[in-house]
Motif scaffolding. Structure first.
Motif, PDB file in Angstrom:
ATOM      1  N   PRO A 138       0.656  -1.388   0.418  1.00 20.25           N
ATOM      2  CA  PRO A 138       0.288  -0.042   0.053  1.00 20.25           C
ATOM      3  C   PRO A 138       0.902   0.785   0.031  1.00 20.25           C
ATOM      4  O   PRO A 138       2.209   1.533   0.262  1.00 20.25           O
ATOM      5  N   ASP A 139       0.388   2.588  -0.057  1.00 20.87           N
ATOM      6  CA  ASP A 139       1.190   3.745  -0.247  1.00 20.87           C
ATOM      7  C   ASP A 139       1.260   3.950   1.005  1.00 20.87           C
ATOM      8  O   ASP A 139       0.645   3.824   2.261  1.00 20.87           O
ATOM      9  N   ARG A 140       1.899   5.105   0.536  1.00 20.90           N
ATOM     10  CA  ARG A 140       2.374   6.254   2.372  1.00 20.90           C
ATOM     11  C   ARG A 140       0.915   6.423   3.272  1.00 20.90           C
ATOM     12  O   ARG A 140       1.414   5.657   4.734  1.00 20.90           O
ATOM     13  N   HIS A 141       0.359   6.457   2.973  1.00 22.43           N
ATOM     14  CA  HIS A 141      -1.272   6.840   3.601  1.00 22.43           C
ATOM     15  C   HIS A 141      -1.776   6.002   3.866  1.00 22.43           C
ATOM     16  O   HIS A 141      -2.447   6.279   5.110  1.00 22.43           O
ATOM     17  N   GLU A 142      -2.004   5.035   3.249  1.00 22.70           N
ATOM     18  CA  GLU A 142      -3.131   3.632   3.461  1.00 22.70           C
ATOM     19  C   GLU A 142      -2.036   3.058   4.872  1.00 22.70           C
ATOM     20  O   GLU A 142      -2.789   2.319   5.838  1.00 22.70           O
ATOM     21  N   THR A 143      -0.081   3.412   4.449  1.00 31.36           N
ATOM     22  CA  THR A 143       0.196   2.771   5.088  1.00 31.36           C
ATOM     23  C   THR A 143       0.068   3.972   7.123  1.00 31.36           C
ATOM     24  O   THR A 143      -0.078   2.614   7.511  1.00 31.36           O
ATOM     25  N   LEU A 144      -0.375   4.445   6.840  1.00 37.46           N
ATOM     26  CA  LEU A 144      -0.645   5.520   8.297  1.00 37.46           C
ATOM     27  C   LEU A 144      -1.487   4.850   8.765  1.00 37.46           C
ATOM     28  O   LEU A 144      -1.440   5.172  10.000  1.00 37.46           O
ATOM     29  N   LYS A 145      -2.424   4.745   7.566  1.00 40.64           N
ATOM     30  CA  LYS A 145      -4.297   4.676   8.136  1.00 40.64           C
ATOM     31  C   LYS A 145      -3.925   3.572   9.310  1.00 40.64           C
ATOM     32  O   LYS A 145      -4.088   2.885  10.615  1.00 40.64           O
ATOM     33  N   GLN A 146      -2.879   2.409   8.216  1.00 42.42           N
ATOM     34  CA  GLN A 146      -3.205   1.047   8.656  1.00 42.42           C
ATOM     35  C   GLN A 146      -2.226   1.111  10.735  1.00 42.42           C
ATOM     36  O   GLN A 146      -2.579   0.764  11.370  1.00 42.42           O
ATOM     37  N   LEU A 147      -1.107   2.030  10.573  1.00 40.62           N
ATOM     38  CA  LEU A 147      -0.564   1.515  11.200  1.00 40.62           C
ATOM     39  C   LEU A 147      -0.682   2.748  12.825  1.00 40.62           C
ATOM     40  O   LEU A 147      -0.982   2.136  13.887  1.00 40.62           O
ATOM     41  N   GLU A 148      -2.038   3.650  12.453  1.00 31.71           N
ATOM     42  CA  GLU A 148      -3.042   4.595  13.263  1.00 31.71           C
ATOM     43  C   GLU A 148      -3.879   3.527  14.134  1.00 31.71           C
ATOM     44  O   GLU A 148      -4.032   3.477  15.265  1.00 31.71           O
ATOM     45  N   ALA A 149      -4.336   2.699  12.926  1.00 31.74           N
ATOM     46  CA  ALA A 149      -5.367   2.172  13.586  1.00 31.74           C
ATOM     47  C   ALA A 149      -4.776   0.883  14.953  1.00 31.74           C
ATOM     48  O   ALA A 149      -5.248   0.244  15.781  1.00 31.74           O
ATOM     49  N   LEU A 150      -3.750   0.083  14.195  1.00 29.59           N
ATOM     50  CA  LEU A 150      -3.009  -1.050  14.727  1.00 29.59           C
ATOM     51  C   LEU A 150      -2.523   0.037  16.693  1.00 29.59           C
ATOM     52  O   LEU A 150      -2.338  -0.962  17.158  1.00 29.59           O
ATOM     53  N   GLY A 151      -1.641   1.095  16.107  1.00 27.12           N
ATOM     54  CA  GLY A 151      -1.159   1.503  17.211  1.00 27.12           C
ATOM     55  C   GLY A 151      -3.000   1.970  18.784  1.00 27.12           C
ATOM     56  O   GLY A 151      -2.825   1.971  19.794  1.00 27.12           O
ATOM     57  N   LYS A 152      -4.326   2.482  17.512  1.00 29.17           N
ATOM     58  CA  LYS A 152      -5.335   2.529  18.726  1.00 29.17           C
ATOM     59  C   LYS A 152      -5.620   1.052  19.197  1.00 29.17           C
ATOM     60  O   LYS A 152      -5.965   0.637  20.558  1.00 29.17           O
TER      61      LYS A 152
END
Length: 204
Positions: free
Chosen positions: A130-144
């Motif tokens: 995935p692109d950077r934006h999608e990766t950041l969203k996934q990382l944010e979800a994983l962080g939560k």
């Protein structure tokens, strides 16, 4: 004086004969004519030998001039051959330099091709991610999710600690109850023994 070799004889004959047109014969004829002119008895015979010597000298001079022309031509040919030889050497050196340059260009082209292949392979790998934006969203979800799981873990650990304390209190209570029961049992046994003893004394 040392012996004359065959090469020296041939060299001298070539110098005398020139291009092989009979110069040695003319010189011999000139010498004979000169001797005859010296030994001539009459004026007419002397004049005839003199004219013959002039004719022979003229032929020798012509042959000599021709030989010099051939010699000059040979020198020019040698110079031309040397120039051609140098040009050939320069062409060979230039060809070697060109070959070396072509080899360098081939190696550079191979490196460029290899880098391009590696770039294409890396690009294909990147396309599957995935692109950077999608990766950041996934990382944010994983962080939560990780934070939520951390809270759950803390709650479970607190409950476990509470249950551990409660279990410890329960064990202490059970131990005290057991000790009390044992004491009560010992006391009952003592009382029964005392009553039995008192009844025995009363009967006596």
């Amino acid at each position: 004086m040392g012996a004359v070799t065959d090469d020296e004889v041939i060299r001298k004959r070539l110098l005398i004969d020139g291009d092989g047109a009979g110069d040695d014969r003319r010189i011999n004829l000139l010498v004979k004519s000169f001797i005859k002119w010296c030994n001539s008895g009459s004026q007419e015979e002397g004049y005839s030998q003199y004219q013959r010597m002039l004719s022979t000298l003229s032929q020798c001079e012509f042959s000599m001039g021709k030989t010099l022309l051939v010699y000059d031509m040979n020198l020019r040919e040698m110079e031309n051959y040397e120039k051609i030889y140098k040009d050939i050497e320069n062409s060979i050196a230039a060809a070697h330099e060109k070959i070396a340059e072509c080899k360098k260009q081939i190696l550079q082209a191979k490196r460029i091709r290899k880098n391009r292949q590696e770039y294409d392979a890396l690009a294909k790998v990147i396309q599957h991610h995935p692109d950077r934006h999608e990766t950041l969203k996934q990382l944010e979800a994983l962080g939560k999710e990780l934070q939520h799981l951390s809270h759950i873990k803390e709650n479970v650990e607190d409950k476990l600690e509470l249950r551990r304390k409660q279990f410890h209190v329960l064990l202490s209570t059970i131990h005290e109850l057991q000790q009390t029961l044992e004491n009560d049992e010992k006391l009952s046994e003592a009382e029964e023994s005392q009553e039995t003893h008192m009844e025995a004394e009363t009967k006596q």
